[in-house]
Motif scaffolding. Sequence first.
Motif, mmCIF file in Angstrom:
data_model
loop_
_atom_site.group_PDB
_atom_site.id
_atom_site.type_symbol
_atom_site.label_atom_id
_atom_site.label_comp_id
_atom_site.label_asym_id
_atom_site.label_seq_id
_atom_site.Cartn_x
_atom_site.Cartn_y
_atom_site.Cartn_z
ATOM 1 N N LEU A 61 82.080 59.836 12.592
ATOM 2 C CA LEU A 61 82.393 59.078 13.816
ATOM 3 C C LEU A 61 83.767 58.424 13.716
ATOM 4 N N GLY A 62 83.988 57.709 12.620
ATOM 5 C CA GLY A 62 85.212 56.933 12.493
ATOM 6 C C GLY A 62 86.424 57.808 12.232
ATOM 7 N N TYR A 63 86.247 58.871 11.474
ATOM 8 C CA TYR A 63 87.394 59.706 11.129
ATOM 9 C C TYR A 63 87.542 60.909 12.044
ATOM 10 N N ALA A 64 86.443 61.677 12.215
ATOM 11 C CA ALA A 64 86.574 62.893 13.012
ATOM 12 C C ALA A 64 86.280 62.656 14.494
ATOM 13 N N GLY A 65 85.788 61.460 14.835
ATOM 14 C CA GLY A 65 85.548 61.147 16.234
ATOM 15 C C GLY A 65 84.332 61.823 16.845
#
Lengths: 331, 255
Positions: A61-65
Motif C-alpha cells: 500500500l505505502g510503496y506500490a500504492g
Amino acid sequence: MTDTAAANAVDYLLKRHRFRPSEALPWVLAVAAFFVFPDYMALGTQVLIAIIFALSLDLILGYAGIVTLGHAAYFGVGAYAAGMLSAHGGWNEPLTGLVFAGACAAIVGFLSGWVLLRYHGLTLLMLTLAVAILMQEMANAAEIWTGGFDGLTGITIDPILGMFDNDLWGHHYYWYSLAVLALMFYVTRRIVYSPFGQALVGIRENVGRMHAIGSPVHRRLVTVYTISAAMAGVAGGLFAQLNAFVTLDVLDFARSGAVMIMIILGGTGRLYGAFVGATVFTILEDELAKISPEFWEFGVGLVLVLTVMFVQGGLLGLWDKVSSRWIKRSA
Amino acid sequence: MQDPSAMPALQITGLNKNFGALQVARDINLALRPGARHALIGPNGAGKTTFVNLITGALPPTSGSVKLYGEDITGLTQAQRAQRGIARTFQINQLFRGVSVLENVCLSIAERTGDCNALWRPAGTGRAVIDEAVHLLDRVRLTEDALKKVSELPYGRQRLVEIAIALGQDPKVLLLDEPAAGVPSAESHIILDVVDSLAEDIAVLIIEHDMDVVFRFAKEITVLVSGGILTAGTPDEIAADERVREVYLGGSHHG
C-alpha cells in the motif's frame, strides 16, 4: 556551485540506504518494554505480530500504492497453514511451521495477485475484498480441515529451538516474535531501498509513465504482492502458534480493516509507520476495551478520523512536522 | 539485407484507428530516418497525440503496422516498445511528483538497464545509473534541482524533467508532444535549447503549435488533419502550401 550540487545529489543516493542511529529507537524500546512491563508481554506479543502484518501491508500500500481491503486473506492462510501443519500433519516444530505458513500465503498471494493486479481503482479494491471473503467461506466450508465455525483445535507447538516453550507470561513468545519481526523488517528494508523498491514508488506515483518508460508493471506488482502475502502469512502463522487455536476471524474483514487503519494511523510508505500505527492501535484497542467493552471501536474510529483529517502522513507525518518546526525555531 | 543506414528508424504503414464510427487515424504512412528532425503539425483535434499513442502502443491500432529499424513492433505492449527504444514525452506532465528530480531520472535509467529487477541490493550501489543520471541532469540543466521534489519545481522546470525521463531511456526514436506547452516564452528557450542539442542519431518527431519552433527545428514536416495526412514535405514546401494555410487560417478548423 553546479559541481557541489551534483556531488551532494550523488552523495545522497549513495548513503540513503545506510542505517541511521535513530532507527535503533524502536528496537531499544521493544527490549526496554520487556524489562519495564514484564506483565504485559502477552499484549506486547500481539503488538509485534500486528507490526509484522502492518509492515507487509505498507510494502504494497505505502510503496506500490496497491489499495486492498482483503489483506487478512494472507494472514488467515498463514494462520490456518501453521495450525493445520500441527493439528493434521503432526509437524510441531515452530520455525519450519512459520516458513510453511509464509510459503502457503505466498502461493495464494501469487495466484490471486496475478489475476487481481490487472485491475486498479475500485475494481481492484472490490476484488481484494472478494478474495478475503472467498477464503473465509472456503475455511468455513472445509470444516473437516479447518474446524469451520468452531475453530481449529489440536495445535501443539514444540518449544522454540527445542528450548523455549510458550510460557504462562508470554516471555518466550515475545522474544520469538521480536526476532521474526526483526527478520521481516530487514527484508522489507532491503526491498524498499533497492532499485526494485524505487520502481514500486514509481508505480505508486505514476503508473502510466512507468508503462511508457518500459517497466514491466504487472510483474513488479505481482512480485511485491507475493512477498507481502508471505509476510502476512508469517504474521498469521505466529498468531496461530501463539494461541494454539485458529478461528474464522483470522480471515475477517475487520482484520483487513484494522491493519489498514494501523498503517494509515502510523503513516504509509515510511517503514516505521507500521511500528507506530500497530502499537498505538493495539494498545488503544486494549485500553478502550477495558473502559468500554461495547464502544471501544468508537474510540478507535475517532482517533482515525482525527488523524486523517488533521495529519497527512499519519502520526509519523505529524512528528516530522513538529520536529522540523522545532529545528527551525532553534536554528 | 538492406543497408542499415538506409533503413528507416521508424516506419509506419497504413495505420488506422477507429473508435466505433469515429476515425481518429486514417491510413497514415510515415517514415523517420535515423537522426530525423520531423515535425507533426495540424489543428487541434487532428489526432496528433492519438498518433503518438499508436506509435508507443498506448493505443492498439485498428489496422496497419509500426516498424522500428525493420522490426515489426505492432503487436508489442507499450513497455516492450519502450524497452526497444521508443520514448515519448507527454503534453501534460507525467512525472513521479512525490520523489526527487534525480530519482525520476534514475528510475528511467534503471528500468532500461534492468537494475530495477534487483530487489536485494541498495539502489545506492548502482553507481553507473547514478552517474548517468547526474550527467543527464547536467545536460538538461537540472543539476541545481536534483534533490528537489518534482512537485516543488516551477512548471517550466518540470517540463525539463519530462524530457529528462525520456532521455534516460536512451531512445532510438523520441516523440516530443508539445515539449514547451504551457511554458512562458521567456523560459521556453531553455527547453528548445535542450531539444536542439539532442544526440544526432536519435530520430525525433515533435508535435508543436509554435511555427517559429517548427521551422527552426524541423527538416521535414507532416501536416495532419482529421486523422489523415494532408501533406508532407520540407519546411519551405509546407510554408508555400496553400492547403496548409487554409487549414490554419481558414474557416473550418479553428483553434
